[in-house]
Design an enzyme around this catalytic site. Structure first.
Site, PDB file in Angstrom:
ATOM      1  N   TYR B 112      47.757  45.973  41.611  1.00 12.32           N
ATOM      2  CA  TYR B 112      46.840  45.383  40.637  1.00 12.32           C
ATOM      3  C   TYR B 112      47.183  45.855  39.235  1.00 12.32           C
ATOM      4  O   TYR B 112      47.589  47.008  39.032  1.00 12.32           O
ATOM      5  CB  TYR B 112      45.402  45.824  40.933  1.00 12.32           C
ATOM      6  CG  TYR B 112      44.746  45.102  42.078  1.00 12.32           C
ATOM      7  CD1 TYR B 112      44.102  43.886  41.879  1.00 12.32           C
ATOM      8  CD2 TYR B 112      44.731  45.655  43.352  1.00 12.32           C
ATOM      9  CE1 TYR B 112      43.468  43.234  42.923  1.00 12.32           C
ATOM     10  CE2 TYR B 112      44.095  45.007  44.402  1.00 12.32           C
ATOM     11  CZ  TYR B 112      43.470  43.798  44.178  1.00 12.32           C
ATOM     12  OH  TYR B 112      42.833  43.148  45.202  1.00 12.32           O
ATOM     13  N   TYR B 151      47.961  45.904  50.518  1.00 14.03           N
ATOM     14  CA  TYR B 151      48.149  47.218  49.882  1.00 14.03           C
ATOM     15  C   TYR B 151      47.336  48.275  50.620  1.00 14.03           C
ATOM     16  O   TYR B 151      46.322  47.982  51.235  1.00 14.03           O
ATOM     17  CB  TYR B 151      47.807  47.180  48.395  1.00 14.03           C
ATOM     18  CG  TYR B 151      46.376  46.811  48.078  1.00 14.03           C
ATOM     19  CD1 TYR B 151      45.374  47.774  48.067  1.00 14.03           C
ATOM     20  CD2 TYR B 151      46.036  45.513  47.774  1.00 14.03           C
ATOM     21  CE1 TYR B 151      44.067  47.434  47.769  1.00 14.03           C
ATOM     22  CE2 TYR B 151      44.734  45.161  47.484  1.00 14.03           C
ATOM     23  CZ  TYR B 151      43.757  46.133  47.483  1.00 14.03           C
ATOM     24  OH  TYR B 151      42.477  45.786  47.202  1.00 14.03           O
ATOM     25  N   ARG B 161      44.690  46.820  53.186  1.00  6.69           N
ATOM     26  CA  ARG B 161      43.984  45.552  53.006  1.00  6.69           C
ATOM     27  C   ARG B 161      44.917  44.401  53.366  1.00  6.69           C
ATOM     28  O   ARG B 161      46.091  44.422  52.997  1.00  6.69           O
ATOM     29  CB  ARG B 161      43.551  45.351  51.532  1.00  6.69           C
ATOM     30  CG  ARG B 161      42.536  46.311  50.973  1.00  6.69           C
ATOM     31  CD  ARG B 161      41.211  46.377  51.710  1.00  6.69           C
ATOM     32  NE  ARG B 161      40.695  45.142  52.302  1.00  6.69           N
ATOM     33  CZ  ARG B 161      40.064  44.176  51.640  1.00  6.69           C
ATOM     34  NH1 ARG B 161      39.863  44.265  50.342  1.00  6.69           N
ATOM     35  NH2 ARG B 161      39.609  43.118  52.270  1.00  6.69           N
ATOM     36  N   HIS B 164      44.771  39.179  50.066  1.00  7.11           N
ATOM     37  CA  HIS B 164      43.493  38.506  49.773  1.00  7.11           C
ATOM     38  C   HIS B 164      43.395  38.161  48.304  1.00  7.11           C
ATOM     39  O   HIS B 164      44.060  38.760  47.454  1.00  7.11           O
ATOM     40  CB  HIS B 164      42.301  39.380  50.185  1.00  7.11           C
ATOM     41  CG  HIS B 164      42.203  40.664  49.415  1.00  7.11           C
ATOM     42  ND1 HIS B 164      42.903  41.788  49.764  1.00  7.11           N
ATOM     43  CD2 HIS B 164      41.500  40.991  48.298  1.00  7.11           C
ATOM     44  CE1 HIS B 164      42.640  42.758  48.906  1.00  7.11           C
ATOM     45  NE2 HIS B 164      41.800  42.301  48.004  1.00  7.11           N
ATOM     46  N   HIS B 166      40.217  37.668  45.508  1.00 10.48           N
ATOM     47  CA  HIS B 166      38.774  37.800  45.256  1.00 10.48           C
ATOM     48  C   HIS B 166      38.263  36.544  44.555  1.00 10.48           C
ATOM     49  O   HIS B 166      38.928  36.033  43.641  1.00 10.48           O
ATOM     50  CB  HIS B 166      38.500  38.999  44.360  1.00 10.48           C
ATOM     51  CG  HIS B 166      38.891  40.324  44.939  1.00 10.48           C
ATOM     52  ND1 HIS B 166      38.004  41.134  45.597  1.00 10.48           N
ATOM     53  CD2 HIS B 166      40.072  40.988  44.956  1.00 10.48           C
ATOM     54  CE1 HIS B 166      38.621  42.238  45.992  1.00 10.48           C
ATOM     55  NE2 HIS B 166      39.888  42.180  45.612  1.00 10.48           N
TER      56      HIS B 166
END
Lengths: 205, 246
Positions: B112, B151, B161, B164, B166
């Site tokens: 991120y 990640y 995770r 995905h 959000h």
């Protein structure tokens, strides 16, 4: 067999996670150049907005007493005349210089959220009785699986608060103060406790 | 009997059996962040039935193109190019036009663009990871992006995770406000993830898994995934001037 009702089901919620700011307030975390400004961040008012200027400050606090540094809070409120700036408002046209909606990320070090807004007017409950002035809040963060709804009422509206039909629903009267923002000058302090002795009242609305 | 368009009514009651409870100790951060008292039930008043609405005029041309909205001129983000598209509906299967959908994600390596993310995978200099769209008259939205990578995260010793994206969605009412995550068909990490498993119902989880959509895939350009989002429905009538118990 009877006919199927045919309704869909609401999509399940998931936590906003620790990086919610990337999506909702990218400039706040240094992602510049995509949006000119972060949506809903900054003052809700301009010089033409009608009503009394106030500031709402607070923190979202976990069960150990620690303020969340990664929460994000949104507010939704009526204008000074008690009208919502929404197409579903049927009683009249709200102040066009007041959207009624704001978004604040918690400060990375202090956890504080801040809204510069106006004090809302009173809005009727379903049966026509007036509710006390209030602001609706929605809280998301890492570790919160579904956004939490609550309300902030105003400490200097004791008479209106005493006849508010929503506050009257709270069986355990000792919990009512968790929904009252405390006036200090032109600011109201409203800490949200996620759990523990001072746990804020949250709504299933 | 009046035969006029009814005033907007309260929302359908939220089915909490399909929603994650607050306290899910296998997702460790929820332990100290979960309210322990019962929620106070409140059939929506005007304060919850109304909500903010945003105009298309706030959108920039590249707001729904994450491949380019942070890239230097002539460059683009690295990773599998995908189109994500779908509709925002309510529980009565009616489209919700004119509603704001915001989305954010990691880059193709699972990193991120956020100062608190210290994962070893590299930042992509041409990828910001944020976009938004407003649904059209049929409730339809779409955006271009690169498929995010999985990640690791500090929950269990070896938790990862699934890939995905959000999503944050506004309906027409503040009580419809929803944040969720979209997963990708066939990802084996979905069924191992403590955050996915906060949702108690398997069929409900499956509604967050976007299928590969070869009909919408652009040949020689990008694959497509289809992700429909359902917000709470609304009763069409409102009985006023009736106190509780009458």
């Amino acid at each position: 067999m009877v006919q199927p009702l045919g309704y869909l089901k609401e999509s399940p919620s998931q936590t906003a996670g620790p990086y919610v700011h990337i999506g909702l307030t990218p400039n706040f975390v240094g992602i510049h150049g995509i949006y000119a400004e972060d949506l809903g961040v900054g003052a809700l008012v301009n010089e033409k907005t009608r009503g009394e200027r106030i500031v709402i400050r607070g923190r979202v606090i976990d069960g150990s007493g620690t303020p969340l540094k990664d929460a994000l809070v949104e507010i939704w409120q009526a204008d000074a005349a008690g009208l919502y700036n929404s197409p579903l408002e049927t009683r009249g046209k709200a102040d066009e210089n007041f959207s009624g909606w704001g978004r604040s990320p918690a400060h990375f070090e202090t956890g504080e959220f801040v809204f510069e807004t106006v004090k809302p007017g009173r809005v009727p409950f379903q049966d026509g009785r007036l509710m006390a002035p209030h602001v609706t809040l929605w809280i998301v963060a890492r570790g919160i699986n579904i956004g939490l709804h609550t309300r902030m009422y105003f400490s200097d509206e004791a008479d209106a608060n005493a006849e508010d039909p929503v506050l009257a629903r709270i069986e355990h009267k000792v919990r009512i103060p968790t929904l009252i923002g405390q006036r200090d000058g032109d600011a109201y302090q409203f800490d949200i406790h996620l759990q523990g002795e001072r746990e804020t009242v949250f709504f299933d609305m | 009997m009046r035969n006029t368009i009814p005033e907007a009514g309260p929302l359908f009651v939220r089915d909490r059996a399909m929603q994650p409870p607050a306290y899910t100790p296998w997702y460790k951060t929820s332990v100290l962040r979960a309210p322990t008292r019962a929620l106070l039930s409140l059939e929506g008043t005007r304060s919850e039935i109304t909500g903010p609405v945003f105009g298309h005029n706030m959108l920039h041309e590249l707001d729904n193109d994450l491949i380019h909205n942070y890239a230097k001129p002539g460059e683009s983000a690295i990773g599998p190019r995908i189109l994500v598209h779908g509709r925002v509906l309510d529980e009565s299967n009616r489209p919700l036009p004119g509603v704001l959908v915001e989305f954010w994600q990691a880059n193709a390596g699972g990193r991120y663009r956020h100062k608190k993310d210290t994962y070893l995978a590299a930042i992509d200099p041409n990828f910001g990871g944020v976009g938004r769209a407003i649904t059209d008259d049929d409730g339809y939205y779409w955006f271009k992006t690169v498929q995010p990578g999985p990640y690791p995260w500090p929950n269990g010793v070896n938790d990862w995770r699934p890939a995905h994206i959000h999503f944050s969605i506004f309906g027409k009412s503040f009580a419809q406000r929803l944040i969720t995550q979209m997963y990708f068909e066939g990802d084996p990490l979905i069924w191992r993830c403590p955050i996915v498993q906060t949702i108690p119902d398997k069929a409900a989880i499956e509604r967050l898994v976007a299928p590969l959509d070869m009909n919408a895939t652009l040949p020689m350009d990008m694959r497509a995934y289809k992700f429909d989002i359902v917000l709470r429905g609304r009763r069409s009538t409102m009985f006023e001037n009736r106190r509780e118990g009458n």
